[in-house]
Motif scaffolding. Structure first.
Motif, PDB file in Angstrom:
ATOM      1  N   PHE A  47      41.666  31.241   4.128  1.00 52.66           N
ATOM      2  CA  PHE A  47      42.851  31.418   3.403  1.00 52.66           C
ATOM      3  C   PHE A  47      43.230  33.510   4.506  1.00 52.66           C
ATOM      4  N   ASN A  48      42.053  33.741   4.881  1.00 54.24           N
ATOM      5  CA  ASN A  48      41.469  35.069   5.342  1.00 54.24           C
ATOM      6  C   ASN A  48      42.399  34.738   6.745  1.00 54.24           C
ATOM      7  N   LYS A  49      41.245  33.738   7.874  1.00 59.35           N
ATOM      8  CA  LYS A  49      41.554  33.834   8.628  1.00 59.35           C
ATOM      9  C   LYS A  49      43.979  32.571   8.756  1.00 59.35           C
ATOM     10  N   ALA A  50      44.067  32.396   8.503  1.00 58.16           N
ATOM     11  CA  ALA A  50      45.496  31.835   8.654  1.00 58.16           C
ATOM     12  C   ALA A  50      46.905  32.974   8.022  1.00 58.16           C
ATOM     13  N   VAL A  51      45.878  33.720   7.207  1.00 56.47           N
ATOM     14  CA  VAL A  51      46.970  35.082   6.977  1.00 56.47           C
ATOM     15  C   VAL A  51      47.107  35.978   8.002  1.00 56.47           C
ATOM     16  N   VAL A  52      46.218  36.258   8.748  1.00 58.38           N
ATOM     17  CA  VAL A  52      45.885  37.170  10.167  1.00 58.38           C
ATOM     18  C   VAL A  52      46.981  36.123  11.084  1.00 58.38           C
ATOM     19  N   ASN A  53      46.556  34.525  11.556  1.00 57.64           N
ATOM     20  CA  ASN A  53      47.400  34.103  12.518  1.00 57.64           C
ATOM     21  C   ASN A  53      48.286  33.900  12.237  1.00 57.64           C
ATOM     22  N   TYR A  54      49.041  34.373  11.501  1.00 58.03           N
ATOM     23  CA  TYR A  54      50.661  34.544  10.773  1.00 58.03           C
ATOM     24  C   TYR A  54      50.939  35.640  10.967  1.00 58.03           C
ATOM     25  N   LEU A  55      50.604  37.208  10.403  1.00 58.67           N
ATOM     26  CA  LEU A  55      50.253  38.448  10.466  1.00 58.67           C
ATOM     27  C   LEU A  55      50.904  38.349  12.213  1.00 58.67           C
ATOM     28  N   TYR A  98      44.414  49.196  10.229  1.00 56.57           N
ATOM     29  CA  TYR A  98      42.913  48.859  10.746  1.00 56.57           C
ATOM     30  C   TYR A  98      43.631  47.854   9.074  1.00 56.57           C
ATOM     31  N   ILE A  99      43.253  46.444   9.539  1.00 56.79           N
ATOM     32  CA  ILE A  99      43.346  45.557   8.250  1.00 56.79           C
ATOM     33  C   ILE A  99      43.361  44.691   8.238  1.00 56.79           C
ATOM     34  N   SER A 100      42.368  44.585   6.631  1.00 54.30           N
ATOM     35  CA  SER A 100      41.236  43.297   6.250  1.00 54.30           C
ATOM     36  C   SER A 100      41.428  42.636   5.126  1.00 54.30           C
ATOM     37  N   LYS A 101      41.858  41.360   5.619  1.00 61.24           N
ATOM     38  CA  LYS A 101      42.638  40.527   4.397  1.00 61.24           C
ATOM     39  C   LYS A 101      41.341  39.320   4.120  1.00 61.24           C
ATOM     40  N   HIS A 102      41.500  39.156   2.501  1.00 66.77           N
ATOM     41  CA  HIS A 102      40.440  38.635   1.504  1.00 66.77           C
ATOM     42  C   HIS A 102      41.007  38.118   0.563  1.00 66.77           C
ATOM     43  N   TYR A 103      40.016  37.354  -0.029  1.00 67.21           N
ATOM     44  CA  TYR A 103      40.614  36.881  -1.307  1.00 67.21           C
ATOM     45  C   TYR A 103      39.221  37.484  -2.899  1.00 67.21           C
ATOM     46  N   ASN A 104      39.532  37.641  -3.496  1.00 63.16           N
ATOM     47  CA  ASN A 104      38.409  38.500  -4.255  1.00 63.16           C
ATOM     48  C   ASN A 104      37.624  36.822  -5.092  1.00 63.16           C
ATOM     49  N   ALA A 105      36.517  37.713  -6.110  1.00 67.09           N
ATOM     50  CA  ALA A 105      35.740  36.996  -6.851  1.00 67.09           C
ATOM     51  C   ALA A 105      35.088  37.337  -8.030  1.00 67.09           C
ATOM     52  N   VAL A 106      34.890  36.873  -9.285  1.00 68.35           N
ATOM     53  CA  VAL A 106      33.835  37.587 -10.129  1.00 68.35           C
ATOM     54  C   VAL A 106      32.825  36.796  -9.965  1.00 68.35           C
ATOM     55  N   GLY A 107      32.542  35.943  -9.574  1.00 67.69           N
ATOM     56  CA  GLY A 107      31.317  35.094 -10.089  1.00 67.69           C
ATOM     57  C   GLY A 107      31.388  33.965  -9.096  1.00 67.69           C
ATOM     58  N   GLY A 108      30.091  33.009  -9.556  1.00 70.14           N
ATOM     59  CA  GLY A 108      29.536  31.465  -8.487  1.00 70.14           C
ATOM     60  C   GLY A 108      30.838  30.623  -9.703  1.00 70.14           C
ATOM     61  N   LYS A 109      31.643  30.303 -10.804  1.00 71.09           N
ATOM     62  CA  LYS A 109      32.121  29.556 -11.325  1.00 71.09           C
ATOM     63  C   LYS A 109      33.702  29.673 -12.178  1.00 71.09           C
ATOM     64  N   TRP A 110      33.948  29.268 -12.609  1.00 70.23           N
ATOM     65  CA  TRP A 110      35.388  29.511 -12.440  1.00 70.23           C
ATOM     66  C   TRP A 110      35.968  30.807 -14.247  1.00 70.23           C
ATOM     67  N   GLN A 111      36.630  30.666 -13.685  1.00 70.27           N
ATOM     68  CA  GLN A 111      37.149  32.284 -14.874  1.00 70.27           C
ATOM     69  C   GLN A 111      38.207  31.879 -14.636  1.00 70.27           C
ATOM     70  N   SER A 112      38.675  32.409 -16.580  1.00 65.53           N
ATOM     71  CA  SER A 112      40.216  32.395 -16.413  1.00 65.53           C
ATOM     72  C   SER A 112      40.903  34.272 -16.588  1.00 65.53           C
ATOM     73  N   LYS A 113      39.648  35.124 -16.639  1.00 67.44           N
ATOM     74  CA  LYS A 113      39.807  36.431 -16.951  1.00 67.44           C
ATOM     75  C   LYS A 113      40.406  37.121 -15.782  1.00 67.44           C
TER      76      LYS A 113
END
Length: 273
Positions: A48-56, A94-109
């Motif tokens: 995701f990060n690389k694709a968005v940076v290329n579009y940006l 400086y713009i840094s693009k990321h995607y977040n996470a809580v942990g290593g398992k699927w969560q819905s909160k």
């Protein structure tokens, strides 16, 4: 003549950075009717990060900015090198693009958008973060998710982030969703979402520097190029058939008409319903 601003772009992490990926998918992932990831496989954050940076990069250049990719290519680039490249080039942001996470398992909160700045950031960083976040939130407002707003790095992670702490220019880090939330994870490989994220970020940057935003042209051509660029993600599920006329086919161990390479035969049989 108006100043031409230089924007440094960072696609967070690398493809093989440990842990920076979704949990194994619980079902096949289709985008626009095409299978792009099978059940049990993962999506890497950098996809995701690389694709968005290329579009940006394309969007910013279209609006008249100069762009520096601090981690171009697929090789691993340290945080120190990324920051150093931006500082040496005297980038204006400086713009840094990321995607977040809580942990290593699927969560819905946890689900939603957050933009992060250094706890002791400049006023320009705060304005840049506010402008970019407002534009990105327009993409998420209808997703029934949380607007986490603009937050200080120490409030989010408990410590200051290297790329925000050591850059000499206004710097922000965006987290465009949670990759351990299945609803948001499916957007990571969607070119439409990737492009919209890039355009929203570009609009916020333009507003911050007083530059007129120029919308993309030739949308159909760009969409065609996008599909071509994302072919590597697509899994071919087409089944090809041929009509066999003869009653018997030779199986050959090599591309030769010589009889000594015939390793067997296949006989035509009547298919019974």
């Amino acid at each position: 003549m108006a100043k031409k601003y230089l924007i440094a772009l960072n696609d967070g992490h690398e493809m093989e950075t440990p842990g920076k990926r979704t949990p194994p998918l619980t079902k096949d992932l289709y985008i626009k009717g095409k299978l792009v990831r099978k059940k049990g496989q993962v999506i890497k954050e950098n996809e995701f990060n690389k694709a968005v940076v290329n579009y940006l990069e394309k969007a910013l250049k279209r609006c008249g900015f100069d762009v520096l990719l601090v981690a171009a290519g697929d090789s691993d680039v340290s945080l120190k090198t990324r920051v150093s490249r931006a500082n040496k080039a005297n980038a204006d942001a400086y713009i840094s693009k990321h995607y977040n996470a809580v942990g290593g398992k699927w969560q819905s909160k946890a689900k939603g958008l957050v933009t992060i700045i250094h706890y002791n950031s400049s006023n320009t960083s705060k304005v840049l973060a506010k402008n970019v976040h407002e534009e990105l939130w327009k993409l998420h407002a209808g997703h029934k998710c949380t607007n986490y707003g603009v937050r200080k790095d120490t409030d989010v992670s408990g410590f200051s982030l290297y790329v925000l702490r050591n850059t000499k220019m206004p710097a922000i880090l965006t987290e465009s969703g949670f990759m351990d939330n299945l609803t948001e994870a499916v957007d990571m490989l969607d070119p439409t979402f990737q492009k919209a994220d890039a355009e929203g970020t570009c609009k916020g940057i333009c507003k911050t520097f007083g530059v007129k935003y120029t919308p993309p042209e030739n949308e159909k051509k760009e969409e065609k190029d996008d599909n071509k660029n994302n072919e590597s993600n697509e899994i071919n599920t087409d089944v090809k058939y041929i009509k066999v006329i003869t009653k018997e086919l030779n199986i050959r161990s090599a591309a030769s008409w010589d009889d000594d390479v015939i390793s067997g035969t296949v006989k035509k049989v009547k298919y019974l319903q």
